[in-house]
Design a protein around this motif. Sequence first.
Motif, short mmCIF file in Angstrom:
data_model
loop_
_atom_site.label_atom_id
_atom_site.label_comp_id
_atom_site.label_asym_id
_atom_site.label_seq_id
_atom_site.Cartn_x
_atom_site.Cartn_y
_atom_site.Cartn_z
N ILE B 11 0.86 -1.19 0.00
CA ILE B 11 0.00 0.00 0.00
C ILE B 11 0.89 1.23 0.00
O ILE B 11 1.81 1.34 0.82
N LYS B 37 -6.17 -4.70 -13.56
CA LYS B 37 -7.09 -3.98 -12.68
C LYS B 37 -8.28 -4.89 -12.40
O LYS B 37 -8.61 -5.79 -13.19
N HIS B 38 -8.94 -4.64 -11.29
CA HIS B 38 -10.00 -5.53 -10.81
C HIS B 38 -11.07 -5.74 -11.88
O HIS B 38 -11.62 -4.77 -12.41
N SER B 83 -2.59 1.51 -9.38
CA SER B 83 -3.23 0.47 -8.55
C SER B 83 -3.65 -0.72 -9.40
O SER B 83 -4.11 -0.56 -10.53
N THR B 85 -3.15 -5.42 -9.72
CA THR B 85 -2.33 -6.58 -9.40
C THR B 85 -1.28 -6.75 -10.49
O THR B 85 -1.62 -6.78 -11.67
N LEU B 109 -0.52 -7.32 -5.21
CA LEU B 109 -1.59 -6.33 -5.20
C LEU B 109 -1.03 -5.00 -4.74
O LEU B 109 -0.58 -4.86 -3.60
N THR B 111 -1.82 -1.04 -4.05
CA THR B 111 -2.88 -0.05 -3.81
C THR B 111 -2.22 1.30 -3.60
O THR B 111 -1.36 1.43 -2.72
N ASN B 113 -3.01 5.10 -2.60
CA ASN B 113 -4.02 5.97 -2.00
C ASN B 113 -3.66 7.44 -2.17
O ASN B 113 -2.47 7.77 -2.27
#
Lengths: 114, 114
Positions: B11, B37-38, B83, B85, B109, B111, B113
């Motif tokens: 993160i 990406k998701h 962001s 995976t 992963l 992330t 922020n």
Amino acid sequence: SQTIHQWPATLVQPVGSPLSLECTVEGTSNPNLYWYRQAAGRGLQLLFYSVGIGQISSEVPQNLSASRPQDRQFILSSKKLLLSDSGFYLCAWSVSLRGRQPQHFGDGTRLSIL
Amino acid sequence: QQPVQSPQAVILREGEDAVINCSSSKALYSVHWYRQKHGEAPVFLMILLKGGEQKGHEKISASFNEKKQQSSLYLTASQLSYSGTYFCGTEIPNSGGSNYKLTFGKGTLLTVNP
């Protein structure tokens, strides 16, 4: 430019039913073609790859099969689906040189088995 | 043989740097990096080839230590769009050179922020 199409985008099938997923590539000739499966939160598992019409290499023994009836068409099939066949199925292509080429992925098919 | 990626997750705050590592127990022909990406398909970022050649993304850098059978992906001044995976895919040579296929790690992963 080259494009890759996969369909359907989502599929819900009962256990024991057959499966056919199709992938086609446009804008290139004699591509290498690949089928991957991705379980939720997992990596990419290579299922099959093909370097030419009718040439299929299987990576994981299972109840799935693949065929390449035309140069730019790759089909993933099953005669009877299992619960464990659920996942995100991705088709990919690369230029037909011996490796060292990027693989380009389709948008995938999300398969749920009930 | 599946490559090992580390860390499993990281993160960051926007503007920070990150390094993602990929290790193989076998000699490598090339290492590929992808970002997913998701809910989407993986997107090619970079290839690192035996011998030092690189092909790929201008804003992302990577290294390939052939002797140690390792690759690292460097994400500097991270942006929110980084962001996703990150997967490494390793290509292991056979007697004829490449065997056309990649084996992917389990992914990292990332992330970012605000």
